[in-house]
Design an enzyme around this catalytic site. Sequence first.
Site, PDB file in Angstrom:
ATOM      1  CE  LYS A 182      -5.833   6.490  -0.682  1.00 11.11           C
ATOM      2  NZ  LYS A 182      -7.038   5.700  -0.451  1.00 11.11           N
TER       3      LYS A 182
ATOM      4  CB  SER B   6      -0.912   0.003   1.223  1.00 13.93           C
ATOM      5  OG  SER B   6      -0.130  -0.004   2.394  1.00 13.93           O
TER       6      SER B   6
END
Length: 817
Positions: free
Chosen positions: A133, A94
């Site tokens: 995002k 991540s």
Amino acid sequence: MSKTEEPASGPPSKDRPEARAAWLRAELNRYAHEYYVLDQPSVPDVEYDRLYRELEALETEHPELKTPDSPTLRVGGAVLPEFAAVRHVIPMLSIRTETDTTANGARAFDASVRRELGLDDTDPPVEYAAELKFDGLAINLRYERGYLVQAATRGDGTTGEDVTQNIRTIRQIPLGLSPVDGHVPDVLEVRGEVYMRRDDFEKLNARQRERGDKTFVNPRNTAAGAVRQLDPKMAAERPLSFFAYGLGEVAGWKGMPGTHSSMLDVLQAFGFPVSNERAAVAGGEGLVRFHEAIRAKRDSLPFDIDGVVYKVNSLALQRELGFRSREPRWAVAHKYPAQEALTTVESIDVQVGRTGAITPVARLVPVFVGGVTVTNATLHNEDEVRRKDVRVGDTVIVRRAGDVIPEVVSVVLDRRPLDDVPGSDLFNPQQQPKYPPFELPKTCPVCGSHVVREEGEAVARCSGGLFCSAQRKEAIRHFAGRRMMDIEGLGERYIDNLVELDYVHGIADLYKLTLEDFLEMKRRADERDGVTPETVSAGKIATKWAENLLEGIQASKTPPLARFLFALGIRHVGESTAKTLADWLGSLAMIRRAPAPLLLALPDVGATVAEAIADFFAEPKNQQALDALLEAGVAPQGEHAPNAKLREKLEPAELYATLGVPKLTATRAKQLAVAAPTLAQLASVEPDQLAGLPADVTASLLEWLASHDHRAQLAKLDALRGELLAAMPAEAAEEGVLDGKTVVLTGTLPNLTRDEAKAMLEAAGAKVSGSVSKKTDYVVAGEDAGSKLAKAEELNVKVLDEAGMLALLKKPAGDQA
């Protein structure tokens, strides 16, 4: 992923780093389980990020606190067992998420990159790839020789789930690559996000409403749920989309691009959808401009995002910068603040959850925020309402927190409705708020039982656990469980139907059900669900299942007392505490009358647990439900005289220390017992009799005794003490070989089940615990013992195998060598 229990009190303070770290790990693991495994997050992303950063900072400052299960060593959630596991060749790490979304945040990232690269002010700006995002589910697509061969979720970053069949239903994802310059890589793993467009989400919900089906909550959870459908046909019905944004394993790619931006261009040429909302920008100022441009158009985008991502554009510089722990140094995500809007509070109600939690809810003038129309917003708990001072009529800022849970952020005080104060100056009137502050109701709005709030807890709860209809299903599920009443065959589906179709209003109603009730319930449930069983189609009625269920209910009428107590669902009372109550007080009649000070005298019963037990039995509706069970034929077995070891705990000095009188410590309680040798004498004690106590203790005691409720409690305690002393045997029973010892079971024993071993240990006087600590006397370890065995070895706790345990149980009492 490990399951954790909700803490019984508030979080530990930050000046206790070890306890704070343990609490943070438990909370973060629970939230990650809800988010990644259940697709049912209970907190917004910003809260998870805040706790994660706190734990990360704590572990940096105290490296010895980092444990193997720390979320800082993980990337996501656990793999669901229904799908085949896929191990990622290159982990799906991540990207670090920053909540500081101001210009300073972008500049700080740029400064960090320049520092890592050894650049100074004379060097040119670093070029970055700036992109969105996305708010969806991360996926790894594997292509071999140009064809899609596998699709996997992120999972825990190392191992994901094989969802190839479902991903093949997404038309945006190419099943075969379009050659670029006549070439496709031998192996190409493309990473991206599966999401759902807002218009597709609205159309899907419109179809659901037309069918009379349940609507979906938000696009993100709907997309994640579709990808993880076991039936690909159901996944195909969901309108999913995809954006590519990165790479995994790559082999045999001739002329691989040198920048992230050009790599995305080539992926687009291969046939992958790539968002057009991206740019190559120079330095921190370029990042700030991109961030502000996307913020301005966020609401007009056809899909949900929760921020932007910045990546060093040069792939060579990415390799040079490398990784720190679980995150790349060359990338960062910056979230936007959760979307907010103004609206008006029409009323404040309270909702009762399935476990009795009382939650204040603001009913709002409808407002569109975060992509949905919001009419209700959580106020969390009584303290939050008071802290924010939310009142009816207030104009409030509502945030769709984490893009999922609407909440009231704050009150716009200068818009609060005001009234003139009666009798004030006509020409210069004083004003006061039109509506009073919120007050939590004293009784449950559903059942009328008392609302209680434990000290140190933010949440208030309905005390009518056996009676409250809001808690009915949960109470019955617990009551019927295998380790409680063990009602064979009474599963969740039957419980739901019995409650929803009004056959069971209280737990005692289970014992009044007839064969005809069950058959009628099944027929009505089938009609409601549009189901026609094969037996009905054949003109027959199946009855065996109902007969078996009735037998299971009847067989449950004579449980051991400890299991019956556990089945009642008293807050904080598990198997161990239920056994303590049964072993020490001996009978249900004694237990249901015991006040908190008496309960505090029992082993391993603290103030919170004692108050919870006393509150449960103090609620008249719970007592009525208990009487109804006994009248229905439920008869707990194994009742006996009170344990003679309780005698010393019933000495006045011991009981005085449990009364909860401020400043009355155990030492002062012994002094008080000299002045007032009996509880009756304490109730009428005069100040001059307390001359031996400090003045502040005397004042506190006299103030406590001035309360009518406290004197009534003292009289009740005195009466019950007399009954216990009269009923208990003159001498304590012979001690078991493990009396007072704490034992932990772990792993699989060769011959005994866990329950069998536990019963044998408890019969010998041991307390069987679920965790290893310095207070543990023995650990009985079988095959695959795991972390508990390691903890025992670390703490030098004696470890036994099954044979060693059996040998120990044969020894005479007092001989544990």
